[in-house]
Motif scaffolding. Sequence first.
Motif, mmCIF file in Angstrom:
data_model
loop_
_atom_site.group_PDB
_atom_site.id
_atom_site.type_symbol
_atom_site.label_atom_id
_atom_site.label_comp_id
_atom_site.label_asym_id
_atom_site.label_seq_id
_atom_site.Cartn_x
_atom_site.Cartn_y
_atom_site.Cartn_z
ATOM 1 N N CYS A 1 12.517 -12.329 -63.742
ATOM 2 C CA CYS A 1 12.436 -10.986 -63.155
ATOM 3 C C CYS A 1 11.708 -10.954 -61.816
ATOM 4 C CB CYS A 1 11.768 -10.024 -64.131
ATOM 5 S SG CYS A 1 12.621 -9.986 -65.699
ATOM 6 N N LEU A 2 10.647 -11.744 -61.659
ATOM 7 C CA LEU A 2 9.900 -11.702 -60.397
ATOM 8 C C LEU A 2 10.787 -11.969 -59.186
ATOM 9 C CD1 LEU A 2 6.283 -13.144 -60.699
ATOM 10 C CD2 LEU A 2 7.058 -10.799 -60.253
ATOM 11 N N PRO A 3 11.656 -12.982 -59.244
ATOM 12 C CA PRO A 3 12.521 -13.217 -58.070
ATOM 13 C C PRO A 3 13.379 -12.006 -57.749
ATOM 14 C CG PRO A 3 12.649 -15.060 -59.593
ATOM 15 C CD PRO A 3 11.861 -13.996 -60.288
ATOM 16 N N ILE A 4 13.880 -11.325 -58.772
ATOM 17 C CA ILE A 4 14.716 -10.150 -58.526
ATOM 18 C C ILE A 4 13.890 -9.027 -57.901
ATOM 19 C CG2 ILE A 4 16.198 -8.408 -59.621
ATOM 20 C CD1 ILE A 4 16.731 -10.481 -61.833
ATOM 21 N N LEU A 5 12.694 -8.815 -58.440
ATOM 22 C CA LEU A 5 11.857 -7.715 -57.969
ATOM 23 C C LEU A 5 11.269 -7.988 -56.595
ATOM 24 C CD1 LEU A 5 9.965 -6.752 -61.256
ATOM 25 C CD2 LEU A 5 11.867 -5.565 -60.156
ATOM 26 N N THR A 6 10.861 -9.237 -56.345
ATOM 27 C CA THR A 6 10.129 -9.523 -55.099
ATOM 28 C C THR A 6 10.964 -10.297 -54.101
ATOM 29 O OG1 THR A 6 9.280 -11.602 -55.972
ATOM 30 C CG2 THR A 6 7.950 -9.625 -56.368
ATOM 31 N N GLY A 7 12.083 -10.829 -54.532
ATOM 32 C CA GLY A 7 12.870 -11.661 -53.638
ATOM 33 C C GLY A 7 12.258 -13.035 -53.430
ATOM 34 N N LEU A 8 11.172 -13.302 -54.160
ATOM 35 C CA LEU A 8 10.435 -14.545 -53.967
ATOM 36 C C LEU A 8 10.747 -15.472 -55.141
ATOM 37 C CD1 LEU A 8 7.955 -15.112 -51.858
ATOM 38 C CD2 LEU A 8 6.615 -15.072 -53.960
ATOM 39 N N THR A 9 11.306 -16.630 -54.849
ATOM 40 C CA THR A 9 11.622 -17.547 -55.943
ATOM 41 C C THR A 9 10.617 -18.692 -55.976
ATOM 42 O OG1 THR A 9 13.930 -17.028 -55.611
ATOM 43 C CG2 THR A 9 13.428 -18.924 -57.015
ATOM 44 N N LEU A 10 9.908 -18.786 -57.079
ATOM 45 C CA LEU A 10 8.991 -19.909 -57.263
ATOM 46 C C LEU A 10 9.664 -20.921 -58.177
ATOM 47 C CD1 LEU A 10 5.500 -18.278 -57.963
ATOM 48 C CD2 LEU A 10 6.204 -19.575 -55.955
ATOM 49 N N PRO A 11 9.392 -22.210 -57.967
ATOM 50 C CA PRO A 11 9.901 -23.179 -58.941
ATOM 51 C C PRO A 11 9.274 -22.922 -60.311
ATOM 52 C CG PRO A 11 8.557 -24.246 -57.232
ATOM 53 C CD PRO A 11 8.640 -22.805 -56.884
#
Lengths: 266, 224
Positions: free
Chosen positions: B79-89
């Motif tokens: 969910c974080l990548p969707i919400l923030t646009g930030l993709t962490l490994p």
Amino acid sequence: MAGPQSPILSIQDLKKSYGPVEVLKGISFDVFPRQVVGLLGRSGSGKSTLLRCLNFLEIPNSGRILLENEEVGVDSSQARRRPHPAGVLARQRRQMAMVFQNFNLWPHMTVIENVIEGPVRVLGLSQEEARAGAMRLLRDVGMEHKADQYPIRLSGGQQQRVAIARALAMRPKLMLFDEPTSSLDPELVAEVLRVMRDLAEAGTTMLVVTHEMAFARDVCDRVMLLHEGRLIEAGPPREVMLESQNPIAASFFAGLRGEAAMSEGS
Amino acid sequence: MDYDWNFGILWEYRGMLWQGVLTTMRIVGLSVVLGIVIGMLLTPLRMSDHAILRWPATAIIEVFRSAPPLVLVVWSYYCLPILTGLTLPGYWTSVVAISLYSGVYFAEIFRSGVQAVDRGLIEAAHSVGMSRLLILKRIIIPLAFLRIMPPFTGQCIMAIKNSVLGSYIAVGEILYEGQRLSTHTFRPLEILTFVALFFIFTIMPLSLVAGAIERRVYRRYFRR
Ligand SMILES: Nc1ncnc2c1ncn2[C@@H]1O[C@H](COP(=O)(O)OP(=O)(O)O)[C@@H](O)[C@H]1O
Ligand SMILES: [Mg+2]
């Protein structure tokens, strides 16, 4: 002993409330150099509150506390009372070192570490200087043989003697004692009173809250009786404790007066 | 049971297993350190006299305490990548999620330690003229630390256990590598037993040593 000079400590119309309850209702008195003043009164009469207000562990609502003519805690000479900067208050606090009913030695420090903490961290003495001074004080209170013990290994009487040394190490202008023997087992009371007597004889200025009537009678230059937040009697121990006609004083000291009458009768 | 144990398989794949162990230790180390930092930041806020500081800290603590840590890891990953646009490994996602989860517990542990410090000891420090900063450094923090040792080590051990949650999002720590190897070699018994023993033999000595230290501290400073 009447003070020929100006007082070390002068309290003027001190008041303190907790919420709607007024615990101190306007207290005024002076303590002169080398005087030992006893503060007596029933439990709940406000003795601890008064002592704690003097070094601003509690903040009084009004009134003035003058330590050698310098106002403690706040500047009330202006219309608005302005608290002193923290550094000024800290200096004033150490000039009136306090001895507590529960000793309050820091459990993670040895006896000598407890005593040198203030001198090293606050007064800026070197370790060696502070240790030498602390050992002298510990010798005075008969505790130098326990210098490297942790407080938990000591009896209550021993802990309280260390606490007295810790307070003395700050070279205070006067010492405040809040029932220093009240949480001690009866057989340990005498050793602490002995140390306090020595201090009194050496000319230490002391304000002592106590229930030890014999100590108040024999050691204090002056005693004051606090009742429901007011000082109702003050004067030389004999007058206040044995002769006062005030009915509250008469009942508070009834036990002592009975003993005195008995020993005179025999 | 008629099983033909072959522990040689562990030696054969030692490289992979060692990588898994290393990744696990890195996740644990980072999340404990970050968790302590988060705890140390949250504690003064949580204890502040000002509601503006206390409320957000309290909210963060309660929210993260109320979610199962696995849900935190999986939620952060998807969910974080969707919400923030930030993709962490996945590796960093699990480090961050486990750190936050440990951090709010550390915050509560630190707070309980500070609150357990006897007021009288602080007043004694005031009465020798110590400043607030000095009192914090010399009296409150050392005493609070001695008091919280048992829950503190317990929480560190929880962080070790929680490190396996990364396996759910394909982080190559020891459990994930172990599972991968077992399906690859058809030797789950040897490999997963090794994984289990790895945790048991890491955690058991740790908690024994911690317990011994705690007892020593207690006897030295606090017990009559
Ligand atoms: N922090 C506080 N909040 C509310 N009431 C207090 C507080 N401290 C003391 N009091 C009240 O003030 C009164 C005087 O207490 P205290 O000064 O401790 O008396 P003493 O030392 O003479 O026994 C008591 O009635 C006590 O309940
Ligand atoms: Mg009292």
